[in-house]
Design an enzyme around this catalytic site. Sequence first.
Site, PDB file in Angstrom:
ATOM      1  N   ASP A 201      24.767 -16.971  61.296  1.00  0.00           N
ATOM      2  CA  ASP A 201      23.755 -15.966  60.573  1.00  0.00           C
ATOM      3  C   ASP A 201      23.694 -16.421  58.995  1.00  0.00           C
ATOM      4  O   ASP A 201      23.401 -15.544  58.263  1.00  0.00           O
ATOM      5  CB  ASP A 201      24.015 -14.727  61.048  1.00  0.00           C
TER       6      ASP A 201
ATOM      7  N   ASP B  20      18.431 -18.431  65.304  1.00  0.00           N
ATOM      8  CA  ASP B  20      18.244 -18.450  64.104  1.00  0.00           C
ATOM      9  C   ASP B  20      18.754 -19.580  63.509  1.00  0.00           C
ATOM     10  O   ASP B  20      18.696 -19.890  62.196  1.00  0.00           O
ATOM     11  CB  ASP B  20      18.873 -17.059  63.388  1.00  0.00           C
TER      12      ASP B  20
ATOM     13  N   ASP C 285      20.886  -3.934  65.019  1.00  0.00           N
ATOM     14  CA  ASP C 285      20.723  -5.225  64.174  1.00  0.00           C
ATOM     15  C   ASP C 285      21.982  -5.261  63.083  1.00  0.00           C
ATOM     16  O   ASP C 285      22.264  -6.405  62.446  1.00  0.00           O
ATOM     17  CB  ASP C 285      19.604  -5.444  63.560  1.00  0.00           C
TER      18      ASP C 285
END
Length: 503
Positions: A301, A339, A477
Amino acid sequence: MNNKLRVHSRWVSSVVFLGAAAMLSGCDSGSEALPGAAGSGGTGVGGPVSTGGTAGAPPAAGGSVMGGTAGVATGGSGGSGPIAPMVCNASYEAEAMMASTGEAVEGGWNIYTEGSLEGSHAFKGGKTTLTVYARGSVSGGEWPHMVVKVGEQTVGEKDVTTDSFMAYEFEATVTAGTSDVVIEFTNDSEDGQDDRNLYVDKVEIEELCGGAVGTGGSGGGGSVDSGHPFSTPLYVDPDSKAAGAANSLSGADADLMKKISTSPQAVWILGGDPAGQVRGAIGKGGSQLRVLVAYNIYNRDCGSMSSGGAADATAYKSWIDGFADGIGDDKVVVVLEPDTLAHECDPTRWESLAYAVTSLKAKPNAHVYIDAGHSGWVADGTMASRLKTAGIANADGFALNVSSFQTTESSIGYGKAISGQVGNKPFIIDTSRNGQGPAGSEWCNPPGRGLGEKPTANTGDPLVHAFFWIKKPGESDGECNGGPGAGQWFQSYALELAKNAVF
């Protein structure tokens, strides 16, 4: 009656959602089981196979022909001799179907208010027999009334007039393609001590497979791809956070939470002992398919809300090898590193994904979909190039919209644009929270969002293998918009998603 919604019990067994899933007992041709691929001598196999597939050999006995694209068996000449039609049988356990209401009970599912059970099936087309094993309880002198549908077509309806399970058979001519099988209870009533309920044990489907078998002939080489993995039963965790919440709530909130708790969702594997975690997830699902997310890439991330991961490329390769060891010979779907390809903080990670694909695909029943971001992030040409670096040629496909809110329509368009640049690879779409589309560029617990399409392989497009809930609805999240840390349970947000669901 509606007041019974407050007293439903926990699911008592491994519950499976059949968004597009049925456990097939295999295709039979007389008394001889069909091979999955042509061998030397013996039986030659021919004829078309599953709906939408390419002509070729049928799957091995016990295999699935539902959904997806059938493979082609090459080599070997077809035999001569008498031709027998192949009969395919599918069986749905009631606990494995999506329920609009009710609870699991010994021997099946109790639809205790007017409602339904449903699950998708890839029909071959033509004459089909559906057999529902059901029983009822009487109220006001009347038995429960059951309606059986395939899609919008009502194939029959009957009063269920026994208090022990009995086979109720319906025959219909069905159009080829994937359709929902729906069992409806339409006349709920409660009269003092008497409570009219419909109990369903299972649904069986019998149809011609669409091919035939001849005896004799020479064998040959070749292999058969029995179709994409979402054509098999998917596991629903009865001990999920959503399930616990549903059991602690009552009334309308409990009903809302069951929209989440009764749907299959992915299991995220983060750090730690990957082999042990993977084996535990697979073992909990029994024979049902588990969808796993590998999420431990180094610089995960890019230091944002879900930062962490392996220490470096070497550590990551060791971790992913352990993940693969945990899979063994079991059939799983792996969504690889959400991601990572969309982020640009460390492009060396893209090559590490290629290593991961090779390691995972060394396992015979591992199906790997590389995460490819979402339609509002990276241009399709750029993403296609990154997928090639990440080993898409050796993967089963790619995944879109994981943990995001882009609409299904935009995701399909984006996926097709990418697919055409990477060898027409198929893809899956995370629809867990895209029911109301995105909230501009806000990605962290944006308000006003809703659950999207329920998990299913009935996508209407052969390139789209499934709509699936990869992100667990209700898990935060990150610390934003009133939410706790990333991955922690955010119950008010879960209820909001369910309230705004598209179903």
